[in-house]
Design a protein around this motif. Structure first.
Motif, PDB file in Angstrom:
ATOM      1  N   VAL A   1       0.853  -1.185   0.000  1.00 29.69           N
ATOM      2  CA  VAL A   1       0.000   0.000   0.000  1.00 29.69           C
ATOM      3  C   VAL A   1       0.890   1.236   0.000  1.00 29.69           C
ATOM      4  CG1 VAL A   1      -1.656   1.356   1.351  1.00 29.69           C
ATOM      5  CG2 VAL A   1      -1.950  -1.126   1.142  1.00 29.69           C
ATOM      6  N   LEU A   2       0.680   2.103  -0.987  1.00 32.09           N
ATOM      7  CA  LEU A   2       1.478   3.326  -1.138  1.00 32.09           C
ATOM      8  C   LEU A   2       0.605   4.546  -0.870  1.00 32.09           C
ATOM      9  CD1 LEU A   2       3.050   2.319  -4.586  1.00 32.09           C
ATOM     10  CD2 LEU A   2       4.090   1.986  -2.333  1.00 32.09           C
ATOM     11  N   SER A   3       0.964   5.343   0.124  1.00 38.07           N
ATOM     12  CA  SER A   3       0.201   6.566   0.436  1.00 38.07           C
ATOM     13  C   SER A   3      -1.293   6.260   0.513  1.00 38.07           C
ATOM     14  CB  SER A   3       0.458   7.645  -0.622  1.00 38.07           C
ATOM     15  OG  SER A   3       1.828   7.884  -0.801  1.00 38.07           O
ATOM     16  N   GLY A   4      -1.646   5.224   1.259  1.00 36.09           N
ATOM     17  CA  GLY A   4      -2.998   4.681   1.229  1.00 36.09           C
ATOM     18  C   GLY A   4      -4.079   5.551   1.847  1.00 36.09           C
ATOM     19  N   MET A   5      -5.249   5.565   1.217  1.00 40.42           N
ATOM     20  CA  MET A   5      -6.398   6.334   1.683  1.00 40.42           C
ATOM     21  C   MET A   5      -7.300   5.499   2.581  1.00 40.42           C
ATOM     22  SD  MET A   5      -8.450   8.910   1.920  1.00 40.42           S
ATOM     23  CE  MET A   5      -8.007  10.174   0.736  1.00 40.42           C
ATOM     24  N   GLY A   6      -7.568   6.020   3.764  1.00 38.30           N
ATOM     25  CA  GLY A   6      -8.614   5.544   4.650  1.00 38.30           C
ATOM     26  C   GLY A   6      -8.315   4.243   5.359  1.00 38.30           C
ATOM     27  N   PRO A   7      -9.389   3.716   6.002  1.00 37.16           N
ATOM     28  CA  PRO A   7     -10.714   4.317   6.055  1.00 37.16           C
ATOM     29  C   PRO A   7     -10.768   5.501   7.020  1.00 37.16           C
ATOM     30  CG  PRO A   7     -10.699   2.326   7.354  1.00 37.16           C
ATOM     31  CD  PRO A   7      -9.355   2.415   6.696  1.00 37.16           C
ATOM     32  N   ALA A   8     -11.496   6.513   6.610  1.00 37.35           N
ATOM     33  CA  ALA A   8     -11.535   7.753   7.375  1.00 37.35           C
ATOM     34  C   ALA A   8     -12.295   7.614   8.684  1.00 37.35           C
ATOM     35  CB  ALA A   8     -12.165   8.856   6.524  1.00 37.35           C
ATOM     36  N   ARG A   9     -12.995   6.490   8.864  1.00 35.44           N
ATOM     37  CA  ARG A   9     -13.726   6.290  10.122  1.00 35.44           C
ATOM     38  C   ARG A   9     -12.773   6.106  11.300  1.00 35.44           C
ATOM     39  NH1 ARG A   9     -13.237   1.270  11.927  1.00 35.44           N
ATOM     40  NH2 ARG A   9     -12.757  -0.435  10.478  1.00 35.44           N
ATOM     41  N   LEU A  10     -11.518   5.770  11.023  1.00 36.20           N
ATOM     42  CA  LEU A  10     -10.551   5.585  12.094  1.00 36.20           C
ATOM     43  C   LEU A  10     -10.253   6.921  12.756  1.00 36.20           C
ATOM     44  CD1 LEU A  10      -8.040   3.165  10.337  1.00 36.20           C
ATOM     45  CD2 LEU A  10      -9.851   2.566  11.956  1.00 36.20           C
TER      46      LEU A  10
ATOM     47  N   PRO B   1      -2.524  11.887   4.892  1.00 37.08           N
ATOM     48  CA  PRO B   1      -1.470  12.228   5.850  1.00 37.08           C
ATOM     49  C   PRO B   1      -0.902  11.024   6.578  1.00 37.08           C
ATOM     50  CG  PRO B   1      -3.635  12.810   6.710  1.00 37.08           C
ATOM     51  CD  PRO B   1      -3.847  12.395   5.294  1.00 37.08           C
ATOM     52  N   PRO B   2       0.289  11.191   7.169  1.00 37.28           N
ATOM     53  CA  PRO B   2       0.937  10.094   7.889  1.00 37.28           C
ATOM     54  C   PRO B   2       0.082   9.495   8.996  1.00 37.28           C
ATOM     55  CG  PRO B   2       2.490  11.883   7.532  1.00 37.28           C
ATOM     56  CD  PRO B   2       1.150  12.388   7.090  1.00 37.28           C
ATOM     57  N   THR B   3      -0.788  10.311   9.603  1.00 34.28           N
ATOM     58  CA  THR B   3      -1.647   9.768  10.657  1.00 34.28           C
ATOM     59  C   THR B   3      -2.556   8.664  10.120  1.00 34.28           C
ATOM     60  OG1 THR B   3      -3.174  11.612  10.223  1.00 34.28           O
ATOM     61  CG2 THR B   3      -1.682  11.835  12.089  1.00 34.28           C
ATOM     62  N   MET B   4      -2.916   8.756   8.847  1.00 32.68           N
ATOM     63  CA  MET B   4      -3.765   7.731   8.249  1.00 32.68           C
ATOM     64  C   MET B   4      -3.007   6.409   8.165  1.00 32.68           C
ATOM     65  SD  MET B   4      -6.094   8.135   4.831  1.00 32.68           S
ATOM     66  CE  MET B   4      -7.135   9.367   5.615  1.00 32.68           C
ATOM     67  N   ALA B   5      -1.758   6.462   7.732  1.00 30.69           N
ATOM     68  CA  ALA B   5      -0.937   5.253   7.679  1.00 30.69           C
ATOM     69  C   ALA B   5      -0.709   4.704   9.089  1.00 30.69           C
ATOM     70  CB  ALA B   5       0.393   5.554   7.004  1.00 30.69           C
ATOM     71  N   TRP B   6      -0.516   5.596  10.034  1.00 27.80           N
ATOM     72  CA  TRP B   6      -0.279   5.172  11.413  1.00 27.80           C
ATOM     73  C   TRP B   6      -1.503   4.460  11.979  1.00 27.80           C
ATOM     74  CZ3 TRP B   6       3.125   3.787  14.671  1.00 27.80           C
ATOM     75  CH2 TRP B   6       2.880   3.796  16.052  1.00 27.80           C
ATOM     76  N   ARG B   7      -2.695   4.999  11.702  1.00 26.68           N
ATOM     77  CA  ARG B   7      -3.912   4.363  12.191  1.00 26.68           C
ATOM     78  C   ARG B   7      -4.136   3.023  11.491  1.00 26.68           C
ATOM     79  NH1 ARG B   7      -5.721   3.724  15.539  1.00 26.68           N
ATOM     80  NH2 ARG B   7      -7.951   4.159  15.557  1.00 26.68           N
ATOM     81  N   LEU B   8      -3.832   2.955  10.208  1.00 23.70           N
ATOM     82  CA  LEU B   8      -3.925   1.677   9.494  1.00 23.70           C
ATOM     83  C   LEU B   8      -2.987   0.650  10.130  1.00 23.70           C
ATOM     84  CD1 LEU B   8      -4.068   2.451   5.647  1.00 23.70           C
ATOM     85  CD2 LEU B   8      -5.681   1.064   6.946  1.00 23.70           C
ATOM     86  N   ALA B   9      -1.780   1.082  10.415  1.00 26.98           N
ATOM     87  CA  ALA B   9      -0.788   0.179  11.007  1.00 26.98           C
ATOM     88  C   ALA B   9      -1.244  -0.340  12.363  1.00 26.98           C
ATOM     89  CB  ALA B   9       0.555   0.889  11.132  1.00 26.98           C
ATOM     90  N   GLN B  10      -1.996   0.472  13.075  1.00 30.76           N
ATOM     91  CA  GLN B  10      -2.451   0.070  14.402  1.00 30.76           C
ATOM     92  C   GLN B  10      -3.535  -1.008  14.351  1.00 30.76           C
ATOM     93  OE1 GLN B  10      -3.319   4.097  15.905  1.00 30.76           O
ATOM     94  NE2 GLN B  10      -1.853   3.711  17.537  1.00 30.76           N
ATOM     95  N   VAL B  11      -4.328  -1.011  13.285  1.00 35.75           N
ATOM     96  CA  VAL B  11      -5.452  -1.954  13.245  1.00 35.75           C
ATOM     97  C   VAL B  11      -5.206  -3.166  12.349  1.00 35.75           C
ATOM     98  CG1 VAL B  11      -7.140  -0.172  13.805  1.00 35.75           C
ATOM     99  CG2 VAL B  11      -6.640  -0.686  11.416  1.00 35.75           C
TER     100      VAL B  11
END
Length: 293
Positions: free
Chosen positions: A119-128, A248-258
């Protein structure tokens, strides 16, 4: 050169291939306001390493016929149909930006056939929670409103199409001005700028452009499946630019967490950092294919 495939419903899907025609197959999912041309970001590196990239245009982009969908999961049928037509059993997936949920949807439905997931610069999910923190303000406002109101999003994309067709370079330059400094520097390169113009042509020359873009926007809020329930034996490799203000990086960080199984690479650069780190991305993917975790 692109090829038209007939899906099980009779709908036509446009697919373009990059890299090594005889190489190990990878399905590539482009971003929002994008097309198969985005696969060219890593095409040279893929060819050098024996990888075959199969990049479909999503419905409403290029020559791919538009279809209404309930979620990104509906797109998995297209992957199955193309894989069957090409006689491909197992394959890898790459999702860039808005293509991320499509790559993960394929993993969700076809895990037994998937070799690697990037996944490169991945979008979402924005519900996170916190996923949109750091997104450029106007873009975040549009995302918040548009993902909840397809009618509003469609009108906005129709207006964008009018502006684009009136003066494509001017439209892209105005878009670039809203991006991070890293992306603005990257788009000073004529080859990169012109490549993205090809992307925009594929999108806004289609009569179904606004409908397709509006439909995708709502998918980025809720994927239609639970990321935390993706198979734990399949690693998702994330690449994210630290200066990205689109996803933004926070999106990748939240993805990484779940994600149950993930590997995250946070690197200097903006949303289009894949162009600059293509060697690293492909090298890591090949090592994973070869069993070097």
């Amino acid at each position: 050169m692109s090829t038209m495939f007939t899906m099980r419903t009779g709908r036509l899907l446009e697919v373009c291939e990059y890299g090594d025609p005889g190489g190990r197959p990878i399905f590539f999912f482009h971003g929002l306001i994008g097309s198969h041309y985005q696969a060219s970001y890593v095409a040279d590196q893929a060819k050098a390493r024996g990888l075959r990239i199969i990049a479909p245009n999503r419905p409403g982009v290029g020559e791919s016929e538009f279809v209404e969908r309930a979620s990104v999961l509906d797109a998995v049928d297209d992957v199955e149909d193309v894989a069957e037509a090409l006689r491909i059993d197992d394959f890898s997936v790459i999702g860039i930006s808005g293509g991320a949920p499509y790559a993960l949807a394929v993993l969700h439905r076809l895990a037994g056939r998937i070799r690697t997931i990037t996944v490169l610069s991945g979008m979402g999910p924005a519900r996170l929670r916190g996923a949109l923190q750091g997104m450029e303000r106007r873009r975040r406002l549009f995302f918040e409103l548009g993902s909840r109101s397809p009618k509003l999003a469609r009108q906005a994309f129709e207006q964008a199409g009018v502006r684009y067709r009136a003066d494509p370079p001017r439209f892209l330059k105005s878009l670039v001005r809203t991006w991070s400094a890293a992306d603005r520097r990257l788009f000073e390169r004529e080859d990169v700028f012109n490549l993205f113009l090809k992307d925009l042509d594929q999108v806004f020359d289609s009569s179904a452009a606004a409908a397709g873009l509006a439909q995708e926007l709502k998918f980025y809020r809720k994927y239609g499946f639970a990321i935390e329930n993706l198979p734990a034996d399949k690693r998702v490799t994330l690449w994210q630019g630290l200066d990205d203000n689109i996803t933004p990086p926070t999106m990748a960080w939240r993805l990484a967490q779940v994600l149950p199984n993930r590997e995250a690479h946070l690197v200097p650069g903006g949303h289009f950092v894949a162009i600059e780190i293509a060697d690293q991305v492909i090298d890591r993917l090949v090592r994973q294919l070869d069993g070097h975790d």
